[in-house]
Every structure is written in C-alpha cells, then in structure tokens.
Design a protein around this motif. Structure first.
Motif, PDB file in Angstrom:
ATOM      1  N   GLU A  11       0.837  -1.190   0.000  1.00 32.19           N
ATOM      2  CA  GLU A  11       0.000   0.000   0.000  1.00 32.19           C
ATOM      3  C   GLU A  11       0.882   1.254   0.000  1.00 32.19           C
ATOM      4  OE1 GLU A  11      -3.936   1.466   2.465  1.00 32.19           O
ATOM      5  OE2 GLU A  11      -2.709  -0.166   3.230  1.00 32.19           O
ATOM      6  N   THR A  12       0.513   2.242  -0.776  1.00 36.50           N
ATOM      7  CA  THR A  12       1.274   3.487  -0.858  1.00 36.50           C
ATOM      8  C   THR A  12       0.349   4.680  -0.734  1.00 36.50           C
ATOM      9  OG1 THR A  12       1.053   3.632  -3.262  1.00 36.50           O
ATOM     10  CG2 THR A  12       2.978   2.453  -2.413  1.00 36.50           C
ATOM     11  N   TRP A  13       0.942   5.814  -0.419  1.00 41.91           N
ATOM     12  CA  TRP A  13       0.248   7.080  -0.496  1.00 41.91           C
ATOM     13  C   TRP A  13       1.283   8.126  -0.851  1.00 41.91           C
ATOM     14  CZ3 TRP A  13       1.282   4.431   3.915  1.00 41.91           C
ATOM     15  CH2 TRP A  13       1.937   5.072   4.944  1.00 41.91           C
ATOM     16  N   LEU A  14       0.838   9.186  -1.514  1.00 42.54           N
ATOM     17  CA  LEU A  14       1.745  10.170  -2.086  1.00 42.54           C
ATOM     18  C   LEU A  14       1.453  11.555  -1.530  1.00 42.54           C
ATOM     19  CD1 LEU A  14       3.921  10.853  -4.258  1.00 42.54           C
ATOM     20  CD2 LEU A  14       2.025  11.178  -5.853  1.00 42.54           C
ATOM     21  N   PHE A  15       2.504  12.246  -1.131  1.00 39.15           N
ATOM     22  CA  PHE A  15       2.414  13.638  -0.689  1.00 39.15           C
ATOM     23  C   PHE A  15       3.344  14.448  -1.575  1.00 39.15           C
ATOM     24  CE2 PHE A  15       1.616  10.937   2.929  1.00 39.15           C
ATOM     25  CZ  PHE A  15       0.486  11.506   3.511  1.00 39.15           C
ATOM     26  N   THR A  16       2.892  15.572  -2.049  1.00 39.95           N
ATOM     27  CA  THR A  16       3.691  16.436  -2.911  1.00 39.95           C
ATOM     28  C   THR A  16       4.113  17.665  -2.100  1.00 39.95           C
ATOM     29  OG1 THR A  16       2.373  15.679  -4.776  1.00 39.95           O
ATOM     30  CG2 THR A  16       3.747  17.638  -5.129  1.00 39.95           C
ATOM     31  N   PRO A  21       2.059  24.772   2.173  1.00 39.93           N
ATOM     32  CA  PRO A  21       2.613  26.105   2.443  1.00 39.93           C
ATOM     33  C   PRO A  21       3.944  26.080   3.190  1.00 39.93           C
ATOM     34  CG  PRO A  21       0.772  25.657   3.927  1.00 39.93           C
ATOM     35  CD  PRO A  21       0.832  24.521   2.933  1.00 39.93           C
ATOM     36  N   SER A  22       4.260  24.933   3.839  1.00 36.94           N
ATOM     37  CA  SER A  22       5.519  24.845   4.595  1.00 36.94           C
ATOM     38  C   SER A  22       5.917  23.378   4.745  1.00 36.94           C
ATOM     39  CB  SER A  22       5.352  25.459   5.991  1.00 36.94           C
ATOM     40  OG  SER A  22       4.457  24.661   6.770  1.00 36.94           O
ATOM     41  N   ARG A  23       7.170  23.167   5.114  1.00 32.58           N
ATOM     42  CA  ARG A  23       7.640  21.805   5.394  1.00 32.58           C
ATOM     43  C   ARG A  23       6.881  21.218   6.572  1.00 32.58           C
ATOM     44  NH1 ARG A  23      13.944  22.648   5.846  1.00 32.58           N
ATOM     45  NH2 ARG A  23      13.378  21.695   7.797  1.00 32.58           N
ATOM     46  N   GLU A  24       6.581  22.073   7.541  1.00 32.26           N
ATOM     47  CA  GLU A  24       5.869  21.600   8.729  1.00 32.26           C
ATOM     48  C   GLU A  24       4.462  21.117   8.388  1.00 32.26           C
ATOM     49  OE1 GLU A  24       9.230  24.105   9.972  1.00 32.26           O
ATOM     50  OE2 GLU A  24       7.646  24.410   8.519  1.00 32.26           O
ATOM     51  N   ALA A  25       3.772  21.838   7.504  1.00 33.32           N
ATOM     52  CA  ALA A  25       2.423  21.418   7.089  1.00 33.32           C
ATOM     53  C   ALA A  25       2.484  20.100   6.321  1.00 33.32           C
ATOM     54  CB  ALA A  25       1.768  22.509   6.244  1.00 33.32           C
ATOM     55  N   TYR A  26       3.463  19.984   5.464  1.00 37.11           N
ATOM     56  CA  TYR A  26       3.684  18.755   4.693  1.00 37.11           C
ATOM     57  C   TYR A  26       3.905  17.579   5.637  1.00 37.11           C
ATOM     58  CZ  TYR A  26       6.813  15.622   1.972  1.00 37.11           C
ATOM     59  OH  TYR A  26       7.443  14.547   1.391  1.00 37.11           O
ATOM     60  N   GLU A  27       4.792  17.762   6.604  1.00 35.79           N
ATOM     61  CA  GLU A  27       5.101  16.684   7.532  1.00 35.79           C
ATOM     62  C   GLU A  27       3.948  16.390   8.481  1.00 35.79           C
ATOM     63  OE1 GLU A  27       8.891  17.357   9.365  1.00 35.79           O
ATOM     64  OE2 GLU A  27       9.917  17.335   7.427  1.00 35.79           O
ATOM     65  N   ARG A  49      15.539  15.105   2.035  1.00 40.11           N
ATOM     66  CA  ARG A  49      15.006  16.296   2.678  1.00 40.11           C
ATOM     67  C   ARG A  49      15.377  16.275   4.164  1.00 40.11           C
ATOM     68  NH1 ARG A  49      10.909  18.504  -0.434  1.00 40.11           N
ATOM     69  NH2 ARG A  49      10.035  19.584   1.353  1.00 40.11           N
ATOM     70  N   ILE A  50      15.676  17.444   4.693  1.00 41.21           N
ATOM     71  CA  ILE A  50      15.854  17.577   6.138  1.00 41.21           C
ATOM     72  C   ILE A  50      14.462  17.491   6.756  1.00 41.21           C
ATOM     73  CG2 ILE A  50      16.572  19.129   8.001  1.00 41.21           C
ATOM     74  CD1 ILE A  50      18.932  18.116   6.490  1.00 41.21           C
ATOM     75  N   ILE A  51      14.338  16.726   7.813  1.00 38.52           N
ATOM     76  CA  ILE A  51      13.042  16.527   8.454  1.00 38.52           C
ATOM     77  C   ILE A  51      12.946  17.418   9.683  1.00 38.52           C
ATOM     78  CG2 ILE A  51      11.551  14.808   9.541  1.00 38.52           C
ATOM     79  CD1 ILE A  51      12.807  12.760   7.670  1.00 38.52           C
ATOM     80  N   THR A  52      11.800  18.070   9.826  1.00 37.59           N
ATOM     81  CA  THR A  52      11.586  19.020  10.919  1.00 37.59           C
ATOM     82  C   THR A  52      11.158  18.288  12.190  1.00 37.59           C
ATOM     83  OG1 THR A  52       9.213  19.408  10.607  1.00 37.59           O
ATOM     84  CG2 THR A  52      10.733  20.666   9.178  1.00 37.59           C
TER      85      THR A  52
END
Length: 159
Positions: A11-16, A21-27, A49-52
């Motif tokens: 199973e997969t899921w994709l985030f772009t 709006p920010s790395r924090e929102a993405y994470e 990517r550096i992870i927050t």
C-alpha cells in the motif's frame, strides 16, 4: 516506485511537498497518515530532505535512514563523489537514526566498501548500493526483533 509497490501488493500514499505552504504542514499530513496506519518504524532510503521536529520528535528512535558514506564523513548530497574527490581508500554505508540534522543521527550500523584504483562515481556507487541493499534489511530486522538500543548518541545491536 509506486507501480512496483502496487505489483508487490504494498500500500502506498503520495504527498507532494510543493503543494503545502511549509515543510511543517507537509510533515503534519505525513505524521497524521503514519499515525492513522499505526506505523511503528519509518525507513528512509533516498529521501533527500531535512526533516523538521514535526516528524522527528514523534518518531525519534523509530525513524532510520541509510546514507552512502561512513558517517560522519561526507554527509548530505554527493557522498560517493565526495569520497572519490577526497581520495579515501575506504568508504561505505551507514544506517542511522534520524535526528533532524543532515545525516547527524546516532549510527546503528556501518559497512565498509573499498575504493579501488580507477573507480568512477558509477563503479563505486554500484558496490555501495549493493552494500546498502544488504545492510538495511538486516538493521530493520534487528529493530523488529527489539535488538537495537539507543542511549543518547550511542546505538547498539544486542546479539
């Protein structure tokens, strides 16, 4: 990679990232999905990517990465090229816990790879990637078996 995962029934899921709006929102969205699926271990391979703290803090000690050098030497992008340019005789691969820095987390395991006279980035990369494919599954197995211990900056694998 998604097609390969689907063929294997993974199973997969994709985030772009650029759609946030920010790395924090993405994470935060990634973290919500990980929690929804009760993911216990995050394994990064080729995640550039550096992870927050949004993702690091809840998964500290349960998120690992593999890097194509013997850390702390040659962190970041281009570790194989950096090793060749520096003229080292031994390089290798490192599996480490993710701590939010650039390849700075506690080291779990390493495997040395000899740099041969006449190596190019491509020939050395081939041997390094082979070592990565061998080492990473072993470390994941050790973690699944509860054999990896983390004490401050020191990680150890119980026999």
């Amino acid at each position: 990679m998604t097609e390969r995962a689907q063929r294997e029934g993974v199973e997969t899921w994709l985030f772009t990232p650029k759609s946030y709006p920010s790395r924090e929102a993405y994470e935060a969205d990634i973290l919500a999905e990980l929690r929804r699926r009760n993911v216990e271990l995050v394994v990064l391979a080729g995640y550039m990517r550096i992870i927050t703290p949004v993702l690091v803090e809840p998964y500290y000690g349960r998120m690992i990465n593999i890097h194509p050098s013997l850390l702390p030497a040659f962190p970041g992008i281009g570790g194989i090229r950096q090793a060749l340019e520096y003229g080292v005789k031994i390089t290798g691969v490192t599996v480490h816990f993710v701590d939010g820095g650039m390849d700075t987390g506690p080291i779990i395991a390493q495997r040395a790879v000899e740099v041969l006279d006449g190596d190019t980035e491509e020939t050395l990369a081939e041997r390094i990637h082979k070592a990565e494919r061998e080492l990473l599954p072993h470390v994941v197995q050790f973690i699944a078996e509860g054999r990896v211990e983390l004490n401050g900056r020191h990680a150890s694998i119980r026999q």
